[in-house]
Design an enzyme around this catalytic site. Structure first.
Site, short mmCIF file in Angstrom:
data_model
loop_
_atom_site.label_atom_id
_atom_site.label_comp_id
_atom_site.label_asym_id
_atom_site.label_seq_id
_atom_site.Cartn_x
_atom_site.Cartn_y
_atom_site.Cartn_z
N LYS A 206 -4.62 -0.08 -0.85
CA LYS A 206 -5.47 1.00 -0.32
C LYS A 206 -5.26 1.15 1.18
CE LYS A 206 -9.23 -1.02 -1.76
NZ LYS A 206 -8.62 -2.13 -2.48
N THR A 207 -5.27 0.02 1.88
CA THR A 207 -5.09 0.09 3.33
C THR A 207 -3.70 0.64 3.64
OG1 THR A 207 -6.62 -1.74 3.59
CG2 THR A 207 -5.20 -1.27 5.46
N ASP B 68 -11.37 3.33 5.85
CA ASP B 68 -11.03 2.14 5.04
C ASP B 68 -12.34 1.43 4.69
OD1 ASP B 68 -9.50 0.30 3.73
OD2 ASP B 68 -8.62 -0.61 5.52
N GLU B 69 -12.33 0.62 3.64
CA GLU B 69 -13.50 -0.17 3.22
C GLU B 69 -14.73 0.73 3.08
OE1 GLU B 69 -13.20 -3.39 2.56
OE2 GLU B 69 -11.47 -4.09 3.72
N GLN C 7 -15.94 -4.85 -4.05
CA GLN C 7 -15.86 -5.62 -2.81
C GLN C 7 -16.95 -5.23 -1.82
OE1 GLN C 7 -11.85 -6.68 -1.23
NE2 GLN C 7 -11.16 -5.12 -2.66
N ARG D 95 -8.04 -12.95 -1.79
CA ARG D 95 -7.32 -13.08 -0.53
C ARG D 95 -6.03 -13.84 -0.73
NH1 ARG D 95 -8.60 -9.03 1.04
NH2 ARG D 95 -9.63 -8.90 -0.96
P1 ATP Z 1 -8.06 -5.05 -0.09
O1 ATP Z 1 -8.82 -4.50 -1.25
O2 ATP Z 1 -8.08 -6.53 -0.06
O3 ATP Z 1 -8.43 -4.39 1.19
P2 ATP Z 1 -5.84 -3.24 -0.27
O4 ATP Z 1 -6.04 -2.49 -1.52
O5 ATP Z 1 -6.19 -2.57 0.98
O6 ATP Z 1 -6.53 -4.68 -0.39
P3 ATP Z 1 -3.32 -3.70 1.00
O7 ATP Z 1 -3.78 -4.70 1.97
O8 ATP Z 1 -3.02 -2.34 1.47
O9 ATP Z 1 -4.32 -3.66 -0.26
O10 ATP Z 1 -2.04 -4.24 0.23
C1 ATP Z 1 -1.98 -5.55 -0.32
C2 ATP Z 1 -0.58 -6.12 -0.16
O11 ATP Z 1 0.32 -5.41 -1.00
C3 ATP Z 1 -0.06 -5.98 1.24
O12 ATP Z 1 0.72 -7.10 1.55
C4 ATP Z 1 0.80 -4.72 1.16
O13 ATP Z 1 1.82 -4.74 2.13
C5 ATP Z 1 1.37 -4.82 -0.25
N1 ATP Z 1 1.67 -3.50 -0.88
C6 ATP Z 1 0.83 -2.46 -0.99
N2 ATP Z 1 1.41 -1.44 -1.65
C7 ATP Z 1 2.66 -1.85 -1.96
C8 ATP Z 1 3.79 -1.24 -2.63
N3 ATP Z 1 3.73 -0.02 -3.13
N4 ATP Z 1 4.90 -1.97 -2.75
C9 ATP Z 1 4.98 -3.23 -2.24
N5 ATP Z 1 3.96 -3.85 -1.60
C10 ATP Z 1 2.83 -3.16 -1.46
MG MG Z 2 -7.62 -3.07 2.46
#
Ligand code: ATP
Ligand code: MG
Length: 713
Positions: free
Chosen positions: A42-43, A223-224, A254, A641
């Site tokens: 998402k981030t 975000d969040e 979350q 995490r």
């Molecule tokens: P959280 O819910 O904990 O905030 P998030 O959904 O924001 O997590 P991110 O932090 O954006 O997730 O991504 C998690 C991990 O996966 C990071 O290391 C990111 O670089 C990697 N990632 C995200 N999308 C891809 C993708 N399409 N291909 C490869 N790696 C990815």
């Molecule tokens: Mg995130």
């Protein structure tokens, strides 16, 4: 890396995104919600979308990305820079609070605020409420502060709060809130809640300000989103206007700040308020192994579903999640040390396979700040470098802030917040009425408080006695400033600082203000540390940029003070240090580490103290159920995490206040439904085996090298 010229810029931004992520990134025409579980990228969608928006023709300055913490903002700025280069600099990437500061500095005059209004921290607020309530004790003041803050978050002012107050206690708090509001106005100060509430007021009541902000922002990303509160949602709505050009990303599982007023209603309301909302869901988790993800999905399972979600990982099954039982907090810390050492040793053996483990690959997470202590001790003993995040930094301590305010005021007489804190800390018989009048006088004539104090016409609004006390304070400041300018070198600095502390009787102030002598003594020790720290820098013995001990030229006190603000920001953004992280679960949101230990996963710790509410009426039971759900989400955040390995510790015996009590493993451990209920592992045994293997390997390679040498010669 440069891209082949045939690749369109849009395609290059799409690289590294899956289909669903691309859909969210490329949808620019209206409101968009990305709703997905942990680690699903998402981030990443937000950072890439910043790039996409710039490509589409928006200026960097027209884009705002809102993060949950300053640290997350710094990280996102870094990532955006890597992705789109220096253009990222112009994008406004900050927290809701920092956005609020910006709006109030620019347009707060419409609400009667001076541009250099002061921002009070939580300690300042407690002491004002203490006074406003007629010298209440600190614990009650903090409770009131909590209630007042909750009211403010609901958008209520003192009058509205009084109208809805239930019972005598709430009526009383509403009255205190009234006095509190008056004081903030007089001091030209705002608290943290105002940084959201006042911008909302600004946007609601001032058409031209609203139009200006709506015109200047082409797209807002959040975000969040699950942890925004009702007021923040209103601010967002007014910022984006009818067109609703925003992208919110979040995960209802979350949401862990309900206790601070965050509400999932914001998620539920989005599709109602924006019928054309585009909702994108992401299903692939890129962070964790299947074993870890399964444990996470199992834990969150029992919570009611706001939006059903599925999450899978293609990173392979990976190591099983370990459950580790420990005899005590100290034993737990030793086991964590052993685990880290053993994983590092294992990594060294596999170095060729890219598995080398750095200190920064490890993180220990716990429910409450104080739980860091035993780990710090064990890490120091084992020479493991670490940092504690989510706790209090040295510069955040009340006593250090007191002193910094005095010194800030010496270097900048017009620093009104510093003036307010210094003139009342320690108390010198200048009351709030006097300061309130001084405040209004200063804002009427557009003077700083310090300038106003020496104004000839002050006698027309204040009695002579009050003016006399203010003059005395002003003269003392001038005298101190004169001495500080002439103080050079470590020894002289120490003398200066200790003299000043004696003159203002600061030690007595600490002891008077604390119910416990032990706490007061600890605070005084911090003060002496600060004196040491300052004087070493005045002696030029420490270089502030590198921290190295040098023989550089001596500095005056005032020169040193100017670096303090910088130093605290360095502390706040030390993201890249190669050290083990110790963090609360709350502060770990959004982050990831290859190896994670969840510490103290016991009933009473995680979930936290639910037992206090045992045997209560139906309303309280409901509340209890909601609290349990939030604790479960916290466990989910903790588990997710971890990228490669996860250990979940629980204590057989644990400290509670002064006693030691029997520990019960958290219900969340059972809920993880690990294949073998408790997979025991003794890291010490494993370490021993690894050491033996390591020794054998090096012996073998020495023998091989010797043989090769012999063959060559
Ligand atoms: P959280 O819910 O904990 O905030 P998030 O959904 O924001 O997590 P991110 O932090 O954006 O997730 O991504 C998690 C991990 O996966 C990071 O290391 C990111 O670089 C990697 N990632 C995200 N999308 C891809 C993708 N399409 N291909 C490869 N790696 C990815
Ligand atoms: Mg995130």
């Amino acid at each position: 890396m440069s891209l082949p010229s045939s690749v369109s810029p849009a395609a290059s931004l799409d690289a590294g995104l899956n289909r669903a992520q691309q859909e969210a990134v490329n949808y620019l025409q209206g409101p968009c919600l990305v709703l997905a579980g942990a680690g699903s990228g998402k981030t990443r969608v937000i950072t890439h979308k910043i790039g996409r928006l710039i490509q589409s023709g928006l200026k960097a300055e027209q884009i705002a990305a809102i993060t949950f913490t300053n640290k997350a903002a710094a990280e996102m700025r870094e990532r955006a820079k890597t992705l789109i280069g220096k253009q990222a600099k112009g994008v406004l990437i900050c927290t809701f609070h920092a956005l609020g500061v910006r709006m109030l500095r620019q347009d707060g005059a419409a609400l009667g605020l001076k541009p250099q209004f002061s921002i009070l921290d939580s300690d300042d607020v407690t002491s004002i409420i203490k006074d406003a309530g007629g010298s209440t004790d600190a614990a009650t003041a903090r409770q009131w502060q909590w209630t007042i803050s909750a009211w403010k978050n609901k958008g209520l002012n003192a009058v509205q709060a009084a109208a809805q107050a239930n019972g005598d206690e709430e009526q009383l708090i509403a009255r205190v809130m009234g006095h509190y509001e008056e004081r903030l106005t007089a001091y030209q100060s705002v608290d943290f809640d105002d940084l959201i509430g006042l911008p909302l007021k600004l946007l609601q009541e001032h058409e031209s300000v609203r139009a200006k902000w709506q015109a200047s922002l082409g797209h807002v990303l959040v975000d969040e989103y699950q942890d925004t509160n009702a007021t923040q949602y209103e601010v967002l709505k007014l910022l984006v206007g009818e067109r609703g050009r925003f992208t919110a990303v979040g995960d209802d599982d979350q949401s862990i700040y309900g206790w601070r007023g965050a509400t999932l209603d914001n998620l539920k309301r989005l599709p109602q308020d924006y019928p054309h909302l585009k909702v994108v869901t992401l299903e692939q988790n890129y962070r964790s192994t299947s074993a870890i993800l399964r444990a996470a999905n199992n834990v969150i399972g029992p919570n009611p579903k706001l939006f059903p979600k599925t999450l899978f990982s293609e990173l392979g099954e990976g190591e099983p999640v370990r459950v580790v039982d420990c005899d005590s907090e100290e034993h737990e810390a030793d086991r964590v040390v052993a685990r880290i050492q053993s994983l590092r040793a294992e990594g060294t053996l596999q170095a060729a396979g890219g598995q080398y483990r750095e200190w920064k690959d490890f993180c220990v997470l716990y429910r409450a700040n104080h739980m860091a202590k035993p780990f710090e001790k064990a890490f120091r003993k084992a020479n493991i470098p670490y940092k504690v995040s989510g706790g209090q930094s040295f510069f955040d301590r009340a006593e250090i802030k007191d002193l910094c305010c005095w010194i800030r005021l010496l270097s900048n007489n017009n620093d009104d917040p510093a003036f307010m804190r210094s003139v009342t800390t320690p108390k010198r018989g200048i009351g709030h009425t006097t300061l309130g009048t001084l405040g209004s006088f200063a804002s009427q004539y557009k003077l700083s408080l310090f300038e106003a104090l020496f104004s000839n016409s002050l006698v027309s609004v204040l009695p002579n006695k009050a003016v006399g006390s203010l003059h005395e304070f002003g003269r003392y400041l001038n005298d101190l400033e004169y001495r500080a300018k002439r103080t050079v070198g470590a020894e002289a600095a120490k003398v200066f600082l200790l003299d000043w502390l004696k003159e203002i009787d600061y030690e007595k102030h600490l002891y008077d203000g604390e119910d416990s002598e032990k706490v007061a003594a600890a605070r005084w020790t911090n003060v002496l540390d600060f004196v040491d720290w300052m004087s070493k820098r005045c002696g030029g013995q420490i270089d502030d940029s590198s921290g190295a001990v040098t023989e550089a030229a001596t500095k005056t006190m005032l020169e040193v003070v100017q670096t303090i603000a910088l130093l605290s920001t360095i502390q706040a953004s030390e993201g890249d240090q190669n050290v083990v992280t110790l963090s609360t679960l709350h502060a770990a949101k959004g982050l990831e580490w290859p190896h994670v230990v969840l510490a103290g996963v016991n009933e009473g710790l995680l979930p936290f103290k639910l037992e206090d509410d045992d045997g209560l009426d139906a309303a309280k039971t409901d509340n209890l159920a909601l609290r349990l759900q939030e604790e479960r989400r916290l466990m989910y955040v903790g588990i997710t995490r971890a990228q490669r390995t996860l250990a979940v510790n629980w204590l057989r015996r644990r400290k509670k206040n002064r006693d030691t009590i029997a520990g019960i493993p958290s219900r969340f451990i059972a809920e993880m439904a690990l294949e073998k209920a408790t997979i025991k592992e003794d890291p010490r045994e494993k370490l021993k085996a690894l050491r033996a293997e390591f020794a054998k390997k090096s012996a073998d390679s020495i023998a091989a090298a010797a043989a090769a040498d012999a063959a060559a010669s």
